[in-house]
Design a protein around this motif. Structure first.
Motif, PDB file in Angstrom:
ATOM      1  N   GLY A 137      56.334  58.239  32.734  1.00  0.00           N
ATOM      2  CA  GLY A 137      57.464  57.329  32.630  1.00  0.00           C
ATOM      3  C   GLY A 137      57.747  56.520  33.870  1.00  0.00           C
ATOM      4  N   LYS A 138      57.083  56.811  34.982  1.00  0.00           N
ATOM      5  CA  LYS A 138      57.338  56.062  36.206  1.00  0.00           C
ATOM      6  C   LYS A 138      56.596  54.725  36.192  1.00  0.00           C
ATOM      7  CE  LYS A 138      57.949  60.250  38.988  1.00  0.00           C
ATOM      8  NZ  LYS A 138      57.459  61.009  40.168  1.00  0.00           N
ATOM      9  N   LYS A 139      57.109  53.816  36.969  1.00  0.00           N
ATOM     10  CA  LYS A 139      56.471  52.509  37.103  1.00  0.00           C
ATOM     11  C   LYS A 139      55.147  52.660  37.839  1.00  0.00           C
ATOM     12  CE  LYS A 139      57.375  47.810  38.751  1.00  0.00           C
ATOM     13  NZ  LYS A 139      58.355  46.928  39.422  1.00  0.00           N
ATOM     14  N   THR A 140      54.076  51.993  37.319  1.00  0.00           N
ATOM     15  CA  THR A 140      52.748  52.106  37.905  1.00  0.00           C
ATOM     16  C   THR A 140      52.263  50.745  38.363  1.00  0.00           C
ATOM     17  OG1 THR A 140      51.744  51.883  35.718  1.00  0.00           O
ATOM     18  CG2 THR A 140      52.156  54.115  36.519  1.00  0.00           C
ATOM     19  N   LYS A 141      51.251  50.755  39.210  1.00  0.00           N
ATOM     20  CA  LYS A 141      50.669  49.498  39.678  1.00  0.00           C
ATOM     21  C   LYS A 141      49.785  48.913  38.602  1.00  0.00           C
ATOM     22  CE  LYS A 141      50.666  50.887  44.544  1.00  0.00           C
ATOM     23  NZ  LYS A 141      49.815  51.090  45.745  1.00  0.00           N
ATOM     24  N   ALA A 178      51.455  65.267  21.005  1.00  0.00           N
ATOM     25  CA  ALA A 178      51.667  65.432  22.432  1.00  0.00           C
ATOM     26  C   ALA A 178      53.119  65.262  22.769  1.00  0.00           C
ATOM     27  CB  ALA A 178      50.841  64.412  23.194  1.00  0.00           C
ATOM     28  N   THR A 179      53.618  66.125  23.617  1.00  0.00           N
ATOM     29  CA  THR A 179      55.008  66.043  24.040  1.00  0.00           C
ATOM     30  C   THR A 179      55.153  66.081  25.544  1.00  0.00           C
ATOM     31  OG1 THR A 179      55.208  68.427  23.888  1.00  0.00           O
ATOM     32  CG2 THR A 179      55.804  67.167  21.962  1.00  0.00           C
ATOM     33  N   GLY A 180      54.142  66.392  26.258  1.00  0.00           N
ATOM     34  CA  GLY A 180      54.242  66.456  27.700  1.00  0.00           C
ATOM     35  C   GLY A 180      53.634  65.244  28.348  1.00  0.00           C
ATOM     36  N   THR A 181      53.545  65.268  29.644  1.00  0.00           N
ATOM     37  CA  THR A 181      52.947  64.168  30.383  1.00  0.00           C
ATOM     38  C   THR A 181      51.447  64.326  30.390  1.00  0.00           C
ATOM     39  OG1 THR A 181      54.886  64.084  31.775  1.00  0.00           O
ATOM     40  CG2 THR A 181      52.927  63.019  32.612  1.00  0.00           C
ATOM     41  N   PRO A 182      50.696  63.352  29.954  1.00  0.00           N
ATOM     42  CA  PRO A 182      49.262  63.485  29.889  1.00  0.00           C
ATOM     43  C   PRO A 182      48.645  63.490  31.273  1.00  0.00           C
ATOM     44  CG  PRO A 182      49.907  61.277  29.342  1.00  0.00           C
ATOM     45  CD  PRO A 182      51.156  62.036  29.508  1.00  0.00           C
ATOM     46  N   SER A 183      47.487  64.118  31.360  1.00  0.00           N
ATOM     47  CA  SER A 183      46.790  64.150  32.637  1.00  0.00           C
ATOM     48  C   SER A 183      46.103  62.821  32.876  1.00  0.00           C
ATOM     49  CB  SER A 183      45.748  65.275  32.629  1.00  0.00           C
ATOM     50  OG  SER A 183      44.819  65.056  31.589  1.00  0.00           O
ATOM     51  N   LEU A 244      53.629  47.843  30.108  1.00  0.00           N
ATOM     52  CA  LEU A 244      53.602  49.296  30.266  1.00  0.00           C
ATOM     53  C   LEU A 244      53.578  49.679  31.737  1.00  0.00           C
ATOM     54  CD1 LEU A 244      53.385  52.020  28.707  1.00  0.00           C
ATOM     55  CD2 LEU A 244      50.912  51.863  29.035  1.00  0.00           C
ATOM     56  N   ALA A 245      52.794  48.957  32.538  1.00  0.00           N
ATOM     57  CA  ALA A 245      52.719  49.266  33.964  1.00  0.00           C
ATOM     58  C   ALA A 245      54.043  48.977  34.663  1.00  0.00           C
ATOM     59  CB  ALA A 245      51.592  48.472  34.614  1.00  0.00           C
ATOM     60  N   ASP A 246      54.722  47.896  34.274  1.00  0.00           N
ATOM     61  CA  ASP A 246      55.980  47.514  34.918  1.00  0.00           C
ATOM     62  C   ASP A 246      57.177  48.314  34.420  1.00  0.00           C
ATOM     63  OD1 ASP A 246      54.563  45.646  36.335  1.00  0.00           O
ATOM     64  OD2 ASP A 246      55.030  43.984  34.966  1.00  0.00           O
ATOM     65  N   LEU A 247      57.032  48.997  33.303  1.00  0.00           N
ATOM     66  CA  LEU A 247      58.173  49.684  32.700  1.00  0.00           C
ATOM     67  C   LEU A 247      58.551  50.918  33.505  1.00  0.00           C
ATOM     68  CD1 LEU A 247      60.140  49.775  30.292  1.00  0.00           C
ATOM     69  CD2 LEU A 247      58.448  51.161  29.074  1.00  0.00           C
ATOM     70  N   GLU A 248      59.845  51.055  33.742  1.00  0.00           N
ATOM     71  CA  GLU A 248      60.391  52.221  34.437  1.00  0.00           C
ATOM     72  C   GLU A 248      61.343  52.941  33.492  1.00  0.00           C
ATOM     73  OE1 GLU A 248      61.036  55.030  37.259  1.00  0.00           O
ATOM     74  OE2 GLU A 248      59.785  53.278  37.679  1.00  0.00           O
ATOM     75  N   CYS A 249      61.110  54.239  33.297  1.00  0.00           N
ATOM     76  CA  CYS A 249      61.910  54.996  32.319  1.00  0.00           C
ATOM     77  C   CYS A 249      62.672  56.156  32.948  1.00  0.00           C
ATOM     78  CB  CYS A 249      61.013  55.531  31.207  1.00  0.00           C
ATOM     79  SG  CYS A 249      60.150  54.274  30.238  1.00  0.00           S
ATOM     80  N   ASP A 275      60.622  57.358  25.982  1.00  0.00           N
ATOM     81  CA  ASP A 275      61.183  58.452  25.203  1.00  0.00           C
ATOM     82  C   ASP A 275      62.590  58.740  25.704  1.00  0.00           C
ATOM     83  OD1 ASP A 275      60.736  59.678  27.587  1.00  0.00           O
ATOM     84  OD2 ASP A 275      59.482  61.294  26.822  1.00  0.00           O
ATOM     85  N   ARG A 276      63.248  59.686  25.080  1.00  0.00           N
ATOM     86  CA  ARG A 276      64.669  59.882  25.355  1.00  0.00           C
ATOM     87  C   ARG A 276      64.954  60.375  26.766  1.00  0.00           C
ATOM     88  NH1 ARG A 276      66.960  63.549  20.706  1.00  0.00           N
ATOM     89  NH2 ARG A 276      64.913  64.496  20.904  1.00  0.00           N
ATOM     90  N   ASP A 277      64.120  61.259  27.312  1.00  0.00           N
ATOM     91  CA  ASP A 277      64.383  61.795  28.643  1.00  0.00           C
ATOM     92  C   ASP A 277      63.664  61.031  29.744  1.00  0.00           C
ATOM     93  OD1 ASP A 277      61.825  62.540  28.091  1.00  0.00           O
ATOM     94  OD2 ASP A 277      62.186  64.699  28.147  1.00  0.00           O
ATOM     95  N   GLY A 278      62.916  59.978  29.397  1.00  0.00           N
ATOM     96  CA  GLY A 278      62.285  59.144  30.403  1.00  0.00           C
ATOM     97  C   GLY A 278      61.040  59.715  31.038  1.00  0.00           C
TER      98      GLY A 278
END
Length: 608
Positions: A137-141, A178-183, A244-249, A275-278
């Motif tokens: 969910g964090k903003k990426t380059k 999938a519900t977690g953060t993917p590798s 997607l890269a610019d999005l911050e959740c 998603d709801r919890d970012g």
């Protein structure tokens, strides 16, 4: 002579009136004990008496639907929002239109205002969108690859709060999404994912040959070459990749912006959403199933499938066909593109995975991370999420109970004055019989109070100002029943009968009158409850409840108590203060047979 007397004693409550009194006494004790055991000793108050939160929703014009804001759609939205709020356990919540494009939602104090605001605010259309890819969910380059492939295997790498599985029956073998953060990162390549441009095209015509294998390069006959990708799709994929890269959740403000943007997209557009919890952000394909295709959804405990809470979905006829087609297409894809996202108001609520086509119009969503709360929330969203209009929360205010408290005080004063006048009338006109009437009113008041208190946690009943008015009106209805019975007894005494026969002979006629009168009152309350909304329903509900209690009190308390007191000398002898003095009632003298009247009448000679 003994047989008729015995027969009279065995009929009704004349012979054993104590049993009825014991029964109603036990009921009072049980209700009072239940009130203290439950920890609720005061009725739950409505928003006008206890205060609460008020939301003003403003309808928005949707793209391509300039005439969507009309009375029919507004009324439909009111019904759905009301059911949605009541699905959270909120009662006495007022949902009504104001003007042409506003809806007012009043929620009483004591409810989770934050949760209610979330549910009331999620008023956009509900969509089922295929998952193209997702990442942290964090903003990426921005990445150097114009078409990054999806990462992650669809397995749960972290928590499983939204973990679910889609299946047509409880014993199906479909696994959870999938519900977690993917590798890995969104820029890395994965043999189990495909390019964004391919994922977008796969929403329409997916095939097994479109998934490249992990060991070899895709052939021209199996997968379109990069040069064969239409420029429009390639440009769209590049744009979504950049979004997607610019999005911050990770922050609520960022999620709100992303939610607003995704909610404004058309159903046929691909979107980027959080998603709801970012913790994750998604690229989602065009919607092929909408919330209006869901007939109903429920949170149930699956005792046969290994235990655990699940969400059961039922689709409409057309929705079931769409669902079967979409799940069949998704089942051919590789993770995570065999997942679908449940999106409400531009936010991903859950993203279960499909392993097979689901036919029959029924499905289940389950997972190890599911409990009663999140399955109830998800079922509530699925059941009541699809509104015919989109809304913004234009205003949110806290309602003070000061004004309602003043009105309640004035209403209670008016009720006390009316009750005092009733008592004065009963004492002056009925004298000793007033004790029976007052005792019956006290029993009715205790039953009404305890039941209203228990109905608060039981069904969410909240006492508002109209409900208090209904209780005050019920005093007159209850007193009227006593007056009907007392007058029947006095009529029998005027005919020259003593008190005990008068009590029993007057009861059948009074009983019919009381039942007819109470039936009319209950019917009026029932009709009023059905055809009205909001506070008026509180008045109708209280009126109907007290009317039923009036029948219970008259049959199980007033009549048996009158039977017992008729055997006491004070009432049986017609004491002037008993209210049953034959001389004051103008009773006819009893017919006494003389000795002459006992002789055979000479008017019927044998000769004749």
């Amino acid at each position: 002579m003994a047989a008729p007397k015995k027969g009279r004693r065995s009929s009704g409550s004349q012979g054993r009136p104590g049993r009825a009194l014991v029964a109603i006494l036990v009921a009072i004790v049980a209700l009072t004990a239940g009130m203290f055991i439950s920890g609720h000793t005061k009725p739950r108050l409505g928003i006008d008496l206890a205060g609460g939160t008020s939301f003003t929703l403003e309808a928005k014009n949707q793209p391509g639907k300039p005439n969507a804001i009309n009375s029919d759609n507004m009324n439909t939205a009111v019904n759905i929002i009301e059911r949605r709020v009541n699905g959270l356990g909120v009662s006495e919540a007022e949902v009504q239109t104001q003007g042409d494009k506003h809806i007012i939602v009043n929620i009483p104090k004591g409810m989770d205002a934050k949760q209610a605001r979330t549910q009331v605010g999620t008023t956009a259309q509900l969509y089922f969108r295929p998952v193209v890819t997702y990442t942290d969910g964090k903003k990426t380059k921005p990445t150097t690859s114009p078409t990054p492939t999806a990462t992650g295997t669809g397995k749960n790498n972290n928590k499983g709060d939204d973990k679910g599985k889609a299946s047509s029956t409880p014993t199906a073998t479909a696994t959870s999404g999938a519900t977690g953060t993917p590798s890995g990162s969104s820029a890395s390549s994965s043999s189990q994912g495909r390019a964004v441009s391919e994922g977008l095209k796969a929403d329409k015509t997916p095939s097994a040959s479109e998934s490249p294998s992990a060991s070899s390069s895709p052939k021209a006959s199996e997968t379109p070459k990069a040069t064969e990708t239409p420029k429009g799709d390639s440009a769209k994929a590049d744009d979504l990749t950049k979004q997607l890269a610019d999005l911050e959740c990770t922050t609520p403000a960022d999620r709100a912006k992303a939610r607003e943007k995704a909610a404004g997209a058309k159903p046929g557009d691909s979107v980027v959403a959080c998603d709801r919890d970012g913790t994750r952000k998604f690229i989602l394909g065009p919607s092929q199933v909408e919330g209006t295709d869901v007939k109903d959804a429920a949170s149930v405990y699956d005792s046969q499938g290994g235990g655990g809470w699940i969400v059961e979905l039922n689709f409409t006829g057309k929705g079931g066909k769409k669902w079967a087609k979409v799940t069949g297409e998704l089942a051919k894809q590789q993770p995570p593109q065999n997942q679908f996202a449940i999106v409400l108001d531009g936010e991903v609520y859950s993203d279960p995975r499909v392993d097979e086509s689901i036919v029959g119009g029924r499905a289940q969503i389950s997972g190890p991370g599911f409990d009663q709360k999140n399955t109830s929330d998800l079922a509530n969203v699925l059941s009541y999420g699809a509104l015919p209009l989109s809304f913004d929360i234009a205003d949110e205010t806290t309602v003070s109970a000061a004004l309602g408290g003043e009105q309640l005080e004035a209403g209670l004063i008016a009720g006390a004055i009316g009750l005092a006048l009733v008592v004065v009338y009963l004492v002056v006109y009925y004298r000793g019989l007033a004790l029976i009437a007052l005792a019956s009113l006290a029993v009715s008041a205790v039953l009404s109070y305890t039941i209203m208190v228990l109905l608060g946690p039981g069904i969410g009943f909240a006492l508002n100002l109209p409900a208090v008015c209904g209780a005050i009106v019920a005093i007159g209805i209850t007193a009227d029943s006593f007056i009907v019975y007392f007058e029947r007894i006095r009529d029998e005494i005027r005919e020259g009968r003593t008190l005990r026969p008068a009590v029993e002979r007057g009861w059948p006629r009074a009983r019919r009158t009381i039942l007819v009168s109470d039936f009319v009152s209950f019917l009026a309350a029932a009709v009023l409850y059905i055809v009205t909304v909001g506070k008026v329903q509180g008045f109708a509900f209280t009126l109907g409840l007290t009317t039923l209690l009036d029948v219970v009190v008259v049959f199980l308390f007033t009549k048996p108590l009158m039977t017992i007191l008729a055997r006491r000398k004070f009432f049986a002898s017609g004491h002037p203060w008993s209210g049953l003095d034959p001389r004051r009632l103008g009773a006819k003298p009893p017919l006494r047979r003389s000795r002459r009247s006992t002789a055979p009448a000479p008017a019927d000679p044998k000769e004749a």
